[in-house]
Scaffold this motif. Structure first.
Motif, PDB file in Angstrom:
ATOM      1  N   VAL A   1      22.143  -0.302 -15.348  1.00 37.07           N
ATOM      2  CA  VAL A   1      21.229  -0.468 -13.947  1.00 37.07           C
ATOM      3  C   VAL A   1      19.888  -0.735 -14.273  1.00 37.07           C
ATOM      4  O   VAL A   1      19.315  -0.214 -15.327  1.00 37.07           O
ATOM      5  CB  VAL A   1      21.640   0.709 -13.356  1.00 37.07           C
ATOM      6  CG1 VAL A   1      20.664   0.866 -12.062  1.00 37.07           C
ATOM      7  CG2 VAL A   1      22.796   1.216 -12.782  1.00 37.07           C
ATOM      8  N   ALA A   2      19.433  -2.056 -13.612  1.00 34.95           N
ATOM      9  CA  ALA A   2      18.276  -2.624 -13.915  1.00 34.95           C
ATOM     10  C   ALA A   2      17.018  -1.691 -13.108  1.00 34.95           C
ATOM     11  O   ALA A   2      16.695  -2.044 -12.072  1.00 34.95           O
ATOM     12  CB  ALA A   2      18.007  -3.708 -13.470  1.00 34.95           C
ATOM     13  N   VAL A   3      16.664  -0.466 -13.751  1.00 39.25           N
ATOM     14  CA  VAL A   3      15.928   0.603 -13.018  1.00 39.25           C
ATOM     15  C   VAL A   3      14.577   0.234 -12.861  1.00 39.25           C
ATOM     16  O   VAL A   3      14.017   0.334 -11.545  1.00 39.25           O
ATOM     17  CB  VAL A   3      16.188   1.924 -13.734  1.00 39.25           C
ATOM     18  CG1 VAL A   3      15.688   2.007 -14.989  1.00 39.25           C
ATOM     19  CG2 VAL A   3      15.706   3.053 -12.720  1.00 39.25           C
TER      20      VAL A   3
ATOM     21  N   ALA B   1      18.399  10.818 -11.409  1.00 41.63           N
ATOM     22  CA  ALA B   1      18.243   9.850 -12.658  1.00 41.63           C
ATOM     23  C   ALA B   1      19.679   9.620 -13.122  1.00 41.63           C
ATOM     24  O   ALA B   1      19.929   8.368 -13.420  1.00 41.63           O
ATOM     25  CB  ALA B   1      17.066  10.218 -13.581  1.00 41.63           C
ATOM     26  N   ALA B   2      20.329  10.776 -13.567  1.00 41.92           N
ATOM     27  CA  ALA B   2      21.441  10.564 -14.136  1.00 41.92           C
ATOM     28  C   ALA B   2      22.732   9.773 -13.304  1.00 41.92           C
ATOM     29  O   ALA B   2      23.253   8.890 -13.815  1.00 41.92           O
ATOM     30  CB  ALA B   2      22.313  12.045 -14.610  1.00 41.92           C
ATOM     31  N   SER B   3      22.354  10.224 -11.805  1.00 43.02           N
ATOM     32  CA  SER B   3      23.523   9.590 -11.151  1.00 43.02           C
ATOM     33  C   SER B   3      23.243   7.922 -11.146  1.00 43.02           C
ATOM     34  O   SER B   3      24.011   7.136 -10.681  1.00 43.02           O
ATOM     35  CB  SER B   3      23.495  10.348  -9.860  1.00 43.02           C
ATOM     36  OG  SER B   3      23.461  11.623 -10.028  1.00 43.02           O
ATOM     37  N   LEU B   4      21.828   7.675 -10.970  1.00 45.01           N
ATOM     38  CA  LEU B   4      21.228   6.248 -10.625  1.00 45.01           C
ATOM     39  C   LEU B   4      22.033   5.490 -11.954  1.00 45.01           C
ATOM     40  O   LEU B   4      22.194   4.445 -11.697  1.00 45.01           O
ATOM     41  CB  LEU B   4      19.891   6.022 -10.364  1.00 45.01           C
ATOM     42  CG  LEU B   4      19.397   4.870 -10.029  1.00 45.01           C
ATOM     43  CD1 LEU B   4      19.845   4.416  -8.797  1.00 45.01           C
ATOM     44  CD2 LEU B   4      17.870   4.816 -10.284  1.00 45.01           C
ATOM     45  N   LEU B   5      21.417   6.118 -13.292  1.00 44.54           N
ATOM     46  CA  LEU B   5      21.867   5.099 -14.524  1.00 44.54           C
ATOM     47  C   LEU B   5      23.202   5.349 -14.893  1.00 44.54           C
ATOM     48  O   LEU B   5      23.899   4.170 -15.547  1.00 44.54           O
ATOM     49  CB  LEU B   5      20.896   5.711 -15.613  1.00 44.54           C
ATOM     50  CG  LEU B   5      19.346   5.507 -15.464  1.00 44.54           C
ATOM     51  CD1 LEU B   5      18.635   6.269 -16.445  1.00 44.54           C
ATOM     52  CD2 LEU B   5      19.049   4.242 -15.085  1.00 44.54           C
TER      53      LEU B   5
ATOM     54  N   GLN C   1      12.616   5.840 -21.627  1.00 38.31           N
ATOM     55  CA  GLN C   1      11.835   4.968 -20.795  1.00 38.31           C
ATOM     56  C   GLN C   1      12.510   4.851 -19.637  1.00 38.31           C
ATOM     57  O   GLN C   1      12.079   5.060 -18.422  1.00 38.31           O
ATOM     58  CB  GLN C   1      11.346   3.853 -21.405  1.00 38.31           C
ATOM     59  CG  GLN C   1      10.217   4.132 -22.436  1.00 38.31           C
ATOM     60  CD  GLN C   1       9.483   2.546 -22.909  1.00 38.31           C
ATOM     61  OE1 GLN C   1       9.600   1.657 -22.179  1.00 38.31           O
ATOM     62  NE2 GLN C   1       9.228   2.623 -24.074  1.00 38.31           N
ATOM     63  N   ARG C   2      13.861   4.210 -19.657  1.00 39.46           N
ATOM     64  CA  ARG C   2      14.486   4.182 -18.414  1.00 39.46           C
ATOM     65  C   ARG C   2      14.816   5.462 -17.401  1.00 39.46           C
ATOM     66  O   ARG C   2      14.609   5.289 -16.396  1.00 39.46           O
ATOM     67  CB  ARG C   2      15.945   3.716 -18.788  1.00 39.46           C
ATOM     68  CG  ARG C   2      15.640   1.916 -19.029  1.00 39.46           C
ATOM     69  CD  ARG C   2      17.008   1.396 -19.861  1.00 39.46           C
ATOM     70  NE  ARG C   2      18.094   1.658 -19.117  1.00 39.46           N
ATOM     71  CZ  ARG C   2      18.802   1.161 -18.196  1.00 39.46           C
ATOM     72  NH1 ARG C   2      17.936   0.195 -17.728  1.00 39.46           N
ATOM     73  NH2 ARG C   2      19.869   1.417 -17.582  1.00 39.46           N
ATOM     74  N   PHE C   3      15.150   6.567 -18.220  1.00 38.30           N
ATOM     75  CA  PHE C   3      15.396   7.788 -17.640  1.00 38.30           C
ATOM     76  C   PHE C   3      14.150   8.161 -16.815  1.00 38.30           C
ATOM     77  O   PHE C   3      14.358   8.918 -15.922  1.00 38.30           O
ATOM     78  CB  PHE C   3      16.056   8.920 -18.554  1.00 38.30           C
ATOM     79  CG  PHE C   3      16.573  10.084 -17.989  1.00 38.30           C
ATOM     80  CD1 PHE C   3      18.055   9.941 -17.952  1.00 38.30           C
ATOM     81  CD2 PHE C   3      16.156  11.341 -17.420  1.00 38.30           C
ATOM     82  CE1 PHE C   3      18.773  10.866 -17.252  1.00 38.30           C
ATOM     83  CE2 PHE C   3      16.827  12.048 -16.756  1.00 38.30           C
ATOM     84  CZ  PHE C   3      18.025  12.060 -16.572  1.00 38.30           C
ATOM     85  N   THR C   4      12.899   7.775 -17.572  1.00 36.21           N
ATOM     86  CA  THR C   4      11.619   8.435 -16.887  1.00 36.21           C
ATOM     87  C   THR C   4      11.655   7.708 -15.835  1.00 36.21           C
ATOM     88  O   THR C   4      10.994   8.265 -14.547  1.00 36.21           O
ATOM     89  CB  THR C   4      10.699   8.221 -17.856  1.00 36.21           C
ATOM     90  OG1 THR C   4      10.758   8.763 -19.115  1.00 36.21           O
ATOM     91  CG2 THR C   4       9.329   8.579 -17.273  1.00 36.21           C
TER      92      THR C   4
END
Lengths: 171, 114
Positions: free
Chosen positions: A24-26, A117-121, A70-73
């Motif tokens: 996912v391009a967060v 964050a976990a659900s988004l990624l 960094q993505r999780f952040t």
């Protein structure tokens, strides 16, 4: 009106931007939301922070941390915004997988942001597509690594997500 | 006599070196060995007591695997971008100057790439 769960908020966001592919391009999603994402060196204990000013928001990300972190952040801070959390700023000191359940009080919003964050990624649908309902053996390191790579998350974040979705099997 | 050699600048560079070094799990002695200095010199540089030379800055950056520029604070005065009080309250004392530097760099072109 029932409160929207972090999982619902994340999946609503993915739907709004019609995101089906992983990773996912967060950072892209944040920008489309009008959030500025800025990456640079920060003190080592800080993963990133969020500042909200009149009508705008900035997510700062520590460039000294790994790209998965960094993505999780970014996803975590985006969670505070999407769920309308009240604080004007947030300093994120990283995900503590072990204490996640035992935290209390003020940490509630932090946990929500982590769940978001976990659900988004790692969208549930995409995980099911990849692992099926049988789940994943947590001792199968190769499998964990290759799945984590697909989502561009850390193996720990993936394992935590699999456990929460009851898709983890252990001997 | 006023010190016009900008001691705050050397302190900030020193803090940044220390912060990156710790993030790499490297002790002062390890960094010292990698750049050919004594551990005391590295400690003095990190405290800003010793004004680091440019070639040493490059050697330290190389040993830490980053660009020298990442160790340097921005030119603009820190007053230009005040830190929101709300954010400041959530930071530890030794984190403030580096977050402040980060904030003063905002508006640059270091956007995240997916």
């Amino acid at each position: 009106m029932p409160k929207t769960s972090p999982e619902q908020a994340a999946s609503a966001l993915l739907q709004e931007f019609r995101i089906e592919r992983t990773p996912v391009a967060v950072a892209d999603i944040a920008k489309k939301r009008g959030v500025k994402v800025s990456v640079g060196p920060l003190p080592v204990d800080i993963s990133g922070f969020l500042i909200r000013e009149k009508g705008s928001a900035i997510i700062a990300v520590n460039s000294l941390h790994s790209s998965t972190r960094q993505r999780f952040t970014i996803a975590h801070e985006l969670g505070h915004l999407e769920m309308g959390h009240p604080a004007k700023s947030d300093v994120y000191r990283g995900l503590n997988f072990r204490n996640e359940k035992s935290s209390q009080g003020d940490d509630e919003l932090e946990i929500e942001a982590n769940r978001f964050a976990a659900s988004l990624l790692m969208p549930e649908g995409r995980i099911l597509e990849l692992v099926g309902s049988k789940g994943v053996d947590l001792e199968d390191e190769q499998r964990i690594q290759s799945l984590a790579k697909k989502f561009e998350v850390s193996p720990q974040a993936l394992i935590f997500r699999l456990i929460n979705l009851r898709l983890a099997t252990q001997h | 006599m006023p010190d016009d050699r900008n001691p705050a600048l050397y302190r900030r560079i020193g803090e940044q070196i220390a912060s990156v070094r710790r993030s790499r799990g490297k002790p002062q002695s390890g960094l010292a060995l990698a750049v050919g200095l004594s551990r005391t010199s590295v400690a003095n540089i990190e405290k800003g007591r010793h004004r680091i030379q440019i070639h040493t800055l490059y050697a330290i950056a190389a040993a830490l695997g980053i660009e020298p520029a990442e160790l340097l604070p921005p030119r603009v005065a820190r007053k230009d971008k005040p830190m929101p009080k709300d954010l400041e309250n959530k930071l530890k004392a030794d984190e403030k100057s580096s977050v402040s530097d980060f904030l003063s760099k905002l508006g640059g072109d270091n956007d995240a790439q997916d």
